[in-house]
Motif scaffolding. Sequence first.
Motif, mmCIF file in Angstrom:
data_model
loop_
_atom_site.group_PDB
_atom_site.id
_atom_site.type_symbol
_atom_site.label_atom_id
_atom_site.label_comp_id
_atom_site.label_asym_id
_atom_site.label_seq_id
_atom_site.Cartn_x
_atom_site.Cartn_y
_atom_site.Cartn_z
ATOM 1 N N ILE A 120 34.900 34.538 27.810
ATOM 2 C CA ILE A 120 35.840 33.788 26.971
ATOM 3 C C ILE A 120 35.799 32.284 27.221
ATOM 4 O O ILE A 120 36.475 31.528 26.510
ATOM 5 C CB ILE A 120 37.277 34.306 27.176
ATOM 6 N N GLY A 121 35.042 31.827 28.212
ATOM 7 C CA GLY A 121 34.936 30.400 28.483
ATOM 8 C C GLY A 121 35.918 29.934 29.552
ATOM 9 O O GLY A 121 36.891 30.626 29.883
ATOM 10 N N LYS A 122 35.675 28.745 30.084
ATOM 11 C CA LYS A 122 36.498 28.215 31.173
ATOM 12 C C LYS A 122 37.929 27.925 30.740
ATOM 13 O O LYS A 122 38.882 28.230 31.456
ATOM 14 C CB LYS A 122 35.867 26.946 31.744
ATOM 15 N N CYS A 123 38.091 27.323 29.573
ATOM 16 C CA CYS A 123 39.429 26.918 29.147
ATOM 17 C C CYS A 123 40.341 28.121 28.944
ATOM 18 O O CYS A 123 41.496 28.112 29.385
ATOM 19 C CB CYS A 123 39.335 26.097 27.862
ATOM 20 N N LEU A 124 39.845 29.148 28.299
ATOM 21 C CA LEU A 124 40.675 30.326 28.074
ATOM 22 C C LEU A 124 40.931 31.075 29.374
ATOM 23 O O LEU A 124 42.002 31.675 29.557
ATOM 24 C CB LEU A 124 40.014 31.241 27.045
ATOM 25 N N THR A 125 39.962 31.062 30.286
ATOM 26 C CA THR A 125 40.194 31.687 31.588
ATOM 27 C C THR A 125 41.293 30.949 32.341
ATOM 28 O O THR A 125 42.158 31.577 32.978
ATOM 29 C CB THR A 125 38.905 31.690 32.413
ATOM 30 N N TYR A 126 41.283 29.636 32.278
ATOM 31 C CA TYR A 126 42.357 28.855 32.895
ATOM 32 C C TYR A 126 43.699 29.196 32.257
ATOM 33 O O TYR A 126 44.721 29.310 32.945
ATOM 34 C CB TYR A 126 42.061 27.368 32.750
ATOM 35 N N SER A 168 45.559 39.112 46.709
ATOM 36 C CA SER A 168 45.460 39.267 45.256
ATOM 37 C C SER A 168 44.592 38.183 44.642
ATOM 38 O O SER A 168 43.815 38.429 43.714
ATOM 39 C CB SER A 168 46.858 39.248 44.629
ATOM 40 N N GLY A 169 44.713 36.967 45.164
ATOM 41 C CA GLY A 169 43.849 35.895 44.669
ATOM 42 C C GLY A 169 42.393 36.135 45.007
ATOM 43 O O GLY A 169 41.490 35.861 44.192
ATOM 44 N N PHE A 170 42.145 36.665 46.205
ATOM 45 C CA PHE A 170 40.763 36.956 46.594
ATOM 46 C C PHE A 170 40.156 38.051 45.718
ATOM 47 O O PHE A 170 39.016 37.946 45.260
ATOM 48 C CB PHE A 170 40.745 37.376 48.064
ATOM 49 N N LEU A 171 40.914 39.095 45.443
ATOM 50 C CA LEU A 171 40.402 40.178 44.595
ATOM 51 C C LEU A 171 40.190 39.715 43.154
ATOM 52 O O LEU A 171 39.242 40.149 42.485
ATOM 53 C CB LEU A 171 41.369 41.367 44.638
ATOM 54 N N SER A 172 41.059 38.837 42.664
ATOM 55 C CA SER A 172 40.901 38.345 41.292
ATOM 56 C C SER A 172 39.658 37.474 41.125
ATOM 57 O O SER A 172 39.139 37.338 40.011
ATOM 58 C CB SER A 172 42.138 37.547 40.872
ATOM 59 N N SER A 173 39.167 36.908 42.223
ATOM 60 C CA SER A 173 37.980 36.054 42.123
ATOM 61 C C SER A 173 36.741 36.853 41.733
ATOM 62 O O SER A 173 35.785 36.293 41.187
ATOM 63 C CB SER A 173 37.737 35.340 43.458
ATOM 64 N N PHE A 174 36.750 38.158 41.981
ATOM 65 C CA PHE A 174 35.594 38.970 41.637
ATOM 66 C C PHE A 174 35.451 39.159 40.125
ATOM 67 O O PHE A 174 34.340 39.325 39.618
ATOM 68 C CB PHE A 174 35.667 40.332 42.327
ATOM 69 N N VAL A 175 36.557 39.176 39.394
ATOM 70 C CA VAL A 175 36.503 39.350 37.937
ATOM 71 C C VAL A 175 36.526 38.014 37.205
ATOM 72 O O VAL A 175 36.398 37.973 35.987
ATOM 73 C CB VAL A 175 37.686 40.228 37.458
ATOM 74 N N MET A 176 36.691 36.925 37.949
ATOM 75 C CA MET A 176 36.806 35.615 37.312
ATOM 76 C C MET A 176 35.499 35.182 36.652
ATOM 77 O O MET A 176 35.492 34.649 35.538
ATOM 78 C CB MET A 176 37.241 34.579 38.354
ATOM 79 N N SER A 196 47.190 31.660 40.745
ATOM 80 C CA SER A 196 46.846 30.447 41.501
ATOM 81 C C SER A 196 45.353 30.386 41.781
ATOM 82 O O SER A 196 44.729 29.331 41.643
ATOM 83 C CB SER A 196 47.638 30.411 42.810
ATOM 84 N N ALA A 197 44.769 31.501 42.192
ATOM 85 C CA ALA A 197 43.326 31.515 42.464
ATOM 86 C C ALA A 197 42.523 31.221 41.208
ATOM 87 O O ALA A 197 41.520 30.498 41.246
ATOM 88 C CB ALA A 197 42.924 32.864 43.053
ATOM 89 N N THR A 198 42.967 31.762 40.080
ATOM 90 C CA THR A 198 42.232 31.567 38.825
ATOM 91 C C THR A 198 42.221 30.105 38.406
ATOM 92 O O THR A 198 41.169 29.529 38.115
ATOM 93 C CB THR A 198 42.849 32.427 37.715
ATOM 94 N N ILE A 199 43.391 29.482 38.361
ATOM 95 C CA ILE A 199 43.433 28.093 37.883
ATOM 96 C C ILE A 199 42.770 27.151 38.879
ATOM 97 O O ILE A 199 42.190 26.128 38.478
ATOM 98 C CB ILE A 199 44.882 27.652 37.598
ATOM 99 N N LEU A 200 42.814 27.476 40.180
ATOM 100 C CA LEU A 200 42.187 26.596 41.168
ATOM 101 C C LEU A 200 40.672 26.625 41.030
ATOM 102 O O LEU A 200 40.015 25.567 41.007
ATOM 103 C CB LEU A 200 42.600 27.017 42.574
ATOM 104 N N VAL A 201 40.100 27.802 40.922
ATOM 105 C CA VAL A 201 38.645 27.910 40.803
ATOM 106 C C VAL A 201 38.152 27.287 39.505
ATOM 107 O O VAL A 201 37.154 26.553 39.483
ATOM 108 C CB VAL A 201 38.219 29.387 40.898
ATOM 109 N N ILE A 202 38.854 27.539 38.408
ATOM 110 C CA ILE A 202 38.420 27.002 37.123
ATOM 111 C C ILE A 202 38.568 25.486 37.080
ATOM 112 O O ILE A 202 37.726 24.776 36.503
ATOM 113 C CB ILE A 202 39.200 27.659 35.968
ATOM 114 N N SER A 203 39.622 24.937 37.683
ATOM 115 C CA SER A 203 39.777 23.480 37.693
ATOM 116 C C SER A 203 38.658 22.820 38.491
ATOM 117 O O SER A 203 38.167 21.739 38.114
ATOM 118 C CB SER A 203 41.138 23.097 38.279
#
Length: 508
Positions: free
Chosen positions: A359-365, A344-352, A400-407
């Motif tokens: 919407i910007g990095k902060c809102l994505t986080y 699920s984290g891998f698939l979410s990386s495609f829309v990240m 988890s994948a979203t906040i890790l990539v954005i951080s």
Amino acid sequence: MSDRERSLSVLKTLSYAVGHVLNDLCASMWFTYLLVFYHSVLGFQNTYAGVLLLAGQIADGVCTPLIGFESDRTPGCGNYGKRKTWHLVGTLSVLLSFAFIFNQCLGCSSVTPQWASLTYFIPFIIIFQFGWAATQISHLSLIPELVACEHAKVELTAYRYASTVIANITVYAVAYLLFHFQAGHHGDPLSEALGPQDVHIFRNLALIVLAIGALFSLLFHLGITERRPGADREEAERGRRRRRRTMKEEEEEQQQQEEEEEQKEEQEEEEEREPRRGFSKASWSVLQWRCWLQQPSFYQVALLYMCTRLIVNLSQTYISMYLMNTLGLPKKFIATIPLVMYLSGFLSSFVMKPVSKLIGKCLTYFVGLLLIMAFSYWVLLDEDMGERVFGAAVLLGAGSATILVISLAMTAELIGDQTQSGAFVYGAMSFTDKVANGGAVMIIQALHPCHTAVCCPDCVWFYHYIMVTVTGGVAAVAALALCSILIWPIRIRPRHLPLVSEDQPTLN
């Protein structure tokens, strides 16, 4: 155009991509199964199991900056290259130590004190963490030495991440098959619980991981040739001499000089308009490692990154305990649920990427934090979740994948063009991450209500609230850190001055 300026061939690109597979395989086992193996299988006390993980995290945090410093200054072994030399040293260290970590203490018996077994495992853990750090740093350091253009660097990073995904999926798939075959042979309901009879499962999993990783490491060393130190400078000098012979180059140089003079005049005019006398951009444009300690934004990003790593690593560490002791699920779920989380984290990386652009990095986080909080509330309210845990695992994996990539993107944004001290920033973030995770695990293990190898009834509520705390509780702290970034945007402040000029870039 030199070879280094072009993208690598497909064969060399794939050879580089698989150079970190051994590390990825071992790291997946380390975070997911270490506590489960030592507490539920070997019967270690909770505190002792926490000490082992803490020792590994501290060793990793200390070795990372030291190896980075040494790998830059040492020439390597002959013509083999300094990066590949350190990669080989790290690979051999991992291969020689990891199998002993997921196995019984050699020479120990049922009457052997646990502190004696603890002293047996710690040296192997330290050697493993040293090798892991050496392999990771040397592999990352090869990117700018193999290619020069940004597109080629991004391409190598993408292939490297794809190999990481495949490695993690491989670990959980093999673990599921091992548990499945064991259940098929025994057919005993009691075999669904972890115990000393499962030592061979984890030992075989570790040996399979090492065999796969060793094969790919061999392909890496055969397929990648590290350039001789100074070769780039010699080649660039020869090309420069050839280009200077042409009239076109002379015209370009003349035009460049005119542009530099214009830029110099504009800079002088800007300095004259500066309200503080004696202030010059040249005095603060280059930040050394000591200067980062004076930057408030450095601590903002460090806090956010530390919270992110706590959520990701602690949830991965304790999800197996939660599945076995709180939900009472069969042990095959400690392979399937982490697999669902990672997919699920891998698939979410495609829309990240498109979402962060919109919407910007902060809102994505913040969106990632909402997914984490949703998982936390689901666990809190649904005490008898059962197989509905698959849905919760999707939320946790995507968040988890979203906040890790954005951080990580925020950390890169903080460094900006201060690449000469970027290694210190990454090293400081990594050290904070390792120590915080090790300390958190040690505290959790010390608070464990049961002091026996067999889980007591208090385990049910203990791991229930641990999963709520390490996700929702830490996410609340991360939200506060994110608010501080929204209120005080990330920017580099001039040294000895409290404010920055308005043209300084801020984080979106």
